[in-house]
Design a protein around this motif. Structure first.
Motif, PDB file in Angstrom:
ATOM      1  N   PRO A 106       0.733  -1.029   0.177  1.00  0.00           N
ATOM      2  CA  PRO A 106      -0.042   0.059  -0.088  1.00  0.00           C
ATOM      3  C   PRO A 106       0.776   1.797   0.289  1.00  0.00           C
ATOM      4  O   PRO A 106       1.901   1.204   1.108  1.00  0.00           O
ATOM      5  N   LEU A 107       0.813   2.010  -1.317  1.00  0.00           N
ATOM      6  CA  LEU A 107       1.264   3.476  -1.249  1.00  0.00           C
ATOM      7  C   LEU A 107       0.572   4.550  -1.360  1.00  0.00           C
ATOM      8  O   LEU A 107      -0.004   4.752  -2.385  1.00  0.00           O
ATOM      9  N   VAL A 108      -0.204   5.065  -0.005  1.00  0.00           N
ATOM     10  CA  VAL A 108      -0.866   6.720   0.042  1.00  0.00           C
ATOM     11  C   VAL A 108      -0.332   7.643  -0.826  1.00  0.00           C
ATOM     12  O   VAL A 108       0.620   7.897   0.032  1.00  0.00           O
ATOM     13  N   LEU A 109      -1.183   8.028  -1.772  1.00  0.00           N
ATOM     14  CA  LEU A 109      -0.382   9.248  -2.408  1.00  0.00           C
ATOM     15  C   LEU A 109      -1.554  10.150  -1.688  1.00  0.00           C
ATOM     16  O   LEU A 109      -2.277  10.695  -1.561  1.00  0.00           O
ATOM     17  N   ASP A 110      -0.214  11.906  -1.984  1.00  0.00           N
ATOM     18  CA  ASP A 110      -0.435  12.507  -0.941  1.00  0.00           C
ATOM     19  C   ASP A 110      -0.960  13.507  -1.840  1.00  0.00           C
ATOM     20  O   ASP A 110      -0.250  13.210  -2.697  1.00  0.00           O
ATOM     21  N   THR A 111      -1.516  14.343  -2.055  1.00  0.00           N
ATOM     22  CA  THR A 111      -2.397  15.268  -2.727  1.00  0.00           C
ATOM     23  C   THR A 111      -1.453  16.346  -4.320  1.00  0.00           C
ATOM     24  O   THR A 111      -1.312  16.215  -4.737  1.00  0.00           O
ATOM     25  N   ASN A 112       0.521  16.843  -3.328  1.00  0.00           N
ATOM     26  CA  ASN A 112       0.849  17.050  -3.994  1.00  0.00           C
ATOM     27  C   ASN A 112       1.977  15.850  -4.697  1.00  0.00           C
ATOM     28  O   ASN A 112       2.331  16.582  -6.485  1.00  0.00           O
ATOM     29  N   VAL A 113       0.991  14.540  -5.107  1.00  0.00           N
ATOM     30  CA  VAL A 113       1.451  13.765  -5.677  1.00  0.00           C
ATOM     31  C   VAL A 113       1.413  13.766  -7.529  1.00  0.00           C
ATOM     32  O   VAL A 113       2.268  13.981  -8.222  1.00  0.00           O
ATOM     33  N   PHE A 114       0.153  14.421  -7.076  1.00  0.00           N
ATOM     34  CA  PHE A 114      -0.943  14.551  -8.623  1.00  0.00           C
ATOM     35  C   PHE A 114      -0.203  16.001  -9.458  1.00  0.00           C
ATOM     36  O   PHE A 114      -0.537  16.243 -10.379  1.00  0.00           O
ATOM     37  N   HIS A 115       0.575  16.780  -8.480  1.00  0.00           N
ATOM     38  CA  HIS A 115       1.611  17.810  -8.997  1.00  0.00           C
ATOM     39  C   HIS A 115       2.503  18.127  -9.485  1.00  0.00           C
ATOM     40  O   HIS A 115       2.569  18.625 -10.205  1.00  0.00           O
ATOM     41  N   THR A 116       3.044  17.414  -8.660  1.00  0.00           N
ATOM     42  CA  THR A 116       4.373  17.450  -7.966  1.00  0.00           C
ATOM     43  C   THR A 116       5.000  16.666  -9.163  1.00  0.00           C
ATOM     44  O   THR A 116       6.438  16.535 -10.418  1.00  0.00           O
TER      45      THR A 116
END
Length: 283
Positions: free
Chosen positions: A129-139
């Motif tokens: 399980p790799l929980v994606l932070d919001t900034n992953v989608f922007h950076t």
């Protein structure tokens, strides 16, 4: 997980048996609270099942019953048996109050066991399980553009499939950010569109993001933490997964503050390689 399941099953059976107690509802109620309080407290913090069964209703009923017994004892001690008061109606009312509390506890335990069964199903899904932070989608590049087997090898976690988990709070954040102008709004709009296309018709399920990427994507809705602190909500999601997978969850973030908070909570944070960062002019 097995310990929690056993504690719930044992508690649910004990509370059902309390309805048929041979010593009356009050004695059965007190006994079952004492029997199940400690095991539930050891296994569950949310929902706080132990706090519920020994909550306000418990202390209120206990005080009422003690007051009733004291009053009856004083009255009877001053009267001959032939003049003893008939307390049938009061006893019936007390029994009804205890019966309702017992029924409420049985329903809450059954609901908790249903939720635990859902978590058990989620726990056995394959992959790290790799929980994606919001900034992953922007950076960084879109998740389906990343070579996850290579990333896991770089993190010294080879031979594992990536189970990408997007907390519901991250979806909320992206939904809010897409209304506006500039890079953030465009990036959020693309991220939401990607999630919609990938998860179309797969609510609550894990979807393969791209052949050969050895990764699945899912939205985590079990942690209903949608308050003011977005970072904490994402970390709570990671913590839930970490518990049910026995230390097997990571939060993926480029935010140093998030990394420090994760470490403080005993969680492990990971940073994607720089070669997957978006170009400055890319949105």
């Amino acid at each position: 997980m097995a310990r929690a399941d056993e504690a719930l099953r044992t508690a649910e059976m004990a509370w059902k048996n309390a309805k048929g107690g041979s010593f009356g509802y009050f004695r059965s109620y007190i006994d079952v609270v004492e029997k199940t309080y400690a095991p539930l407290r050891e296994c569950f913090a949310e929902p706080d099942l132990a706090g519920a069964i020994r909550g306000d209703a418990y202390w209120h009923l206990l005080s009422l019953d003690l007051a009733f017994r004291s009053t009856v004892t004083l009255l009877v001690s001053d009267l001959p048996p032939s003049m003893a008061p008939d307390n049938t109606d009061i006893r019936r009312a007390n029994n009804e109050a205890h019966r309702r509390v017992i029924d409420d506890a049985i329903r809450e335990l059954a609901q908790a066991r249903a939720e635990l069964n859902t978590l058990k199903e989620l726990a056995v899904r394959p992959g790290l399980p790799l929980v994606l932070d919001t900034n992953v989608f922007h950076t960084w590049e879109r998740p389906d553009q990343i070579d996850w087997p290579a990333v896991l090898r770089g993190w010294n976690e080879p031979d594992r499939e990536a189970r990408l988990v997007v907390p519901l709070r991250v979806v909320d954040e992206l939904d809010k950010q897409k209304y506006g102008d500039g890079f953030l709004a465009r990036s959020a709009t693309k991220a939401v569109r990607f999630l919609q296309q990938t998860l179309a018709g797969r609510t609550g399920e894990a979807a393969a993001i791209r052949p050969g990427r050895s990764a699945t994507l899912e939205v985590w809705i079990q942690t209903e933490d949608r308050g003011g602190d977005a970072d904490l909500a994402i970390l709570h999601c990671t913590s839930d997964l970490d518990v049910i997978r026995d230390g097997g969850a990571r939060v993926v973030t480029g935010d140093l503050g998030m990394q420090l908070r994760a470490e403080h909570m005993g969680l492990r944070a990971r940073l994607l390689p720089d070669n997957y960062k978006k170009k400055k002019d890319e949105d």
